[in-house]
Scaffold this motif. Structure first.
Motif, PDB file in Angstrom:
ATOM      1  N   ARG A   4       0.815  -1.285  -0.042  1.00  0.00           N
ATOM      2  CA  ARG A   4      -0.045   0.106  -0.111  1.00  0.00           C
ATOM      3  C   ARG A   4       0.836   1.229  -0.062  1.00  0.00           C
ATOM      4  O   ARG A   4       1.800   1.271   0.371  1.00  0.00           O
ATOM      5  CB  ARG A   4      -1.041   0.015   1.335  1.00  0.00           C
ATOM      6  N   ASP A   5       0.581   2.295  -0.431  1.00  0.00           N
ATOM      7  CA  ASP A   5       1.002   3.625  -0.459  1.00  0.00           C
ATOM      8  C   ASP A   5       0.944   4.400   0.668  1.00  0.00           C
ATOM      9  O   ASP A   5       1.243   5.555   1.075  1.00  0.00           O
ATOM     10  CB  ASP A   5       0.983   4.546  -1.835  1.00  0.00           C
ATOM     11  N   HIS A   6      -0.242   3.904   1.404  1.00  0.00           N
ATOM     12  CA  HIS A   6      -0.683   4.768   2.723  1.00  0.00           C
ATOM     13  C   HIS A   6      -1.103   3.884   3.533  1.00  0.00           C
ATOM     14  O   HIS A   6      -1.993   2.840   3.072  1.00  0.00           O
ATOM     15  CB  HIS A   6      -1.590   5.706   2.331  1.00  0.00           C
ATOM     16  N   TYR A   7      -0.891   3.897   4.894  1.00  0.00           N
ATOM     17  CA  TYR A   7      -1.474   3.163   5.959  1.00  0.00           C
ATOM     18  C   TYR A   7      -1.944   4.132   6.907  1.00  0.00           C
ATOM     19  O   TYR A   7      -1.217   5.065   7.191  1.00  0.00           O
ATOM     20  CB  TYR A   7      -0.491   2.130   6.527  1.00  0.00           C
ATOM     21  N   GLY A   8      -3.155   4.017   7.428  1.00  0.00           N
ATOM     22  CA  GLY A   8      -3.932   4.805   8.225  1.00  0.00           C
ATOM     23  C   GLY A   8      -3.869   4.206   9.823  1.00  0.00           C
ATOM     24  O   GLY A   8      -4.917   4.020  10.346  1.00  0.00           O
ATOM     25  N   VAL A   9      -2.739   3.449  10.193  1.00  0.00           N
ATOM     26  CA  VAL A   9      -2.695   2.915  11.174  1.00  0.00           C
ATOM     27  C   VAL A   9      -2.673   3.959  12.543  1.00  0.00           C
ATOM     28  O   VAL A   9      -1.862   4.991  12.528  1.00  0.00           O
ATOM     29  CB  VAL A   9      -1.495   2.274  11.387  1.00  0.00           C
ATOM     30  N   ALA A  10      -3.741   3.883  13.421  1.00  0.00           N
ATOM     31  CA  ALA A  10      -3.964   4.702  14.295  1.00  0.00           C
ATOM     32  C   ALA A  10      -2.861   4.900  15.228  1.00  0.00           C
ATOM     33  O   ALA A  10      -2.804   6.156  15.687  1.00  0.00           O
ATOM     34  CB  ALA A  10      -5.331   3.992  15.289  1.00  0.00           C
ATOM     35  N   ALA A  11      -2.065   4.018  15.905  1.00  0.00           N
ATOM     36  CA  ALA A  11      -0.933   4.074  16.566  1.00  0.00           C
ATOM     37  C   ALA A  11       0.149   5.106  15.994  1.00  0.00           C
ATOM     38  O   ALA A  11       0.951   5.518  16.794  1.00  0.00           O
ATOM     39  CB  ALA A  11      -0.398   2.649  16.995  1.00  0.00           C
ATOM     40  N   GLU A  12       0.072   5.321  14.787  1.00  0.00           N
ATOM     41  CA  GLU A  12       1.086   6.112  13.958  1.00  0.00           C
ATOM     42  C   GLU A  12       0.561   7.519  13.935  1.00  0.00           C
ATOM     43  O   GLU A  12       1.350   8.334  13.333  1.00  0.00           O
ATOM     44  CB  GLU A  12       1.500   5.405  12.647  1.00  0.00           C
ATOM     45  N   ALA A  13      -0.551   7.776  13.778  1.00  0.00           N
ATOM     46  CA  ALA A  13      -1.105   8.930  13.612  1.00  0.00           C
ATOM     47  C   ALA A  13      -0.714  10.111  14.001  1.00  0.00           C
ATOM     48  O   ALA A  13      -0.312  11.132  13.044  1.00  0.00           O
ATOM     49  CB  ALA A  13      -2.907   9.070  13.925  1.00  0.00           C
TER      50      ALA A  13
END
Length: 175
Positions: free
Chosen positions: A25-34
């Motif tokens: 993926r070109d983007h991960y919307g992982v909450a822990a990294e926000a």
């Protein structure tokens, strides 16, 4: 998704030879990294301290596996020019490498003729898959474990093909 899905830590602890991770993926919307991603966007500063609370558990996990003889490799297929998220990942990958991971990057245009699974995965010892499922905006929606030998063969062959073409982290220039 069942809560009985083993964690990466559990699977890594049971691993004896190899653990490979393919990210597509070109983007991960992982909450822990926000929060960290937002800070990086604003300041260009990212946590690269292997001993920091955010990194220490991963560094310990990978370095312990590597010390036992497990080869840990991660390959990332990325669109170019890369997204801000990939720039952020690239900036922090020095910690993955420090932990003992081998990391390579493959421009998506060079992966066109590789048969790839539909989802990101971890493959442990060439037979156990931990699929990662993400929503359209990159939020993690769950995991699934598979021991299907046909799927494991696809994952192993896809990873090996990507790895053979990909550029080692230290030589990959962000475009």
């Amino acid at each position: 998704m069942p809560s009985s899905i083993p964690t990466i830590a559990d699977l890594m602890a049971d691993c004896t030879r190899s653990a490979v991770h393919l990210e597509m993926r070109d983007h991960y919307g992982v909450a822990a990294e926000a929060d960290e991603f937002r800070e990086w966007l604003q300041t260009g500063s990212v946590d690269t301290d292997p001993g920091s609370p955010g990194w220490a558990p991963w560094v310990d996990l990978v370095s312990s596996a590597v010390a036992r003889g497990v080869v840990v490799r991660r390959a990332r297929i990325v669109s170019e020019p890369v997204t801000d998220y990939i720039r952020y990942e690239h900036a922090s990958t020095v910690v993955n490498v420090h932990a003992g991971e081998q990391v390579r990057w493959l421009p998506r245009r060079r992966a066109s003729d590789i048969a790839l699974p539909g989802n990101d995965f971890w493959l442990f010892d060439d037979h156990l898959i931990r699929w990662g499922f993400f929503s359209g905006n990159g939020a993690l929606v769950g995991h699934e474990i598979s021991k299907d030998p046909v799927a494991a063969k696809l994952c192993a062959e896809a990873f090996d093909a990507v790895w053979a073409r990909a550029t080692p982290h230290d030589h990959y220039q962000i475009h």
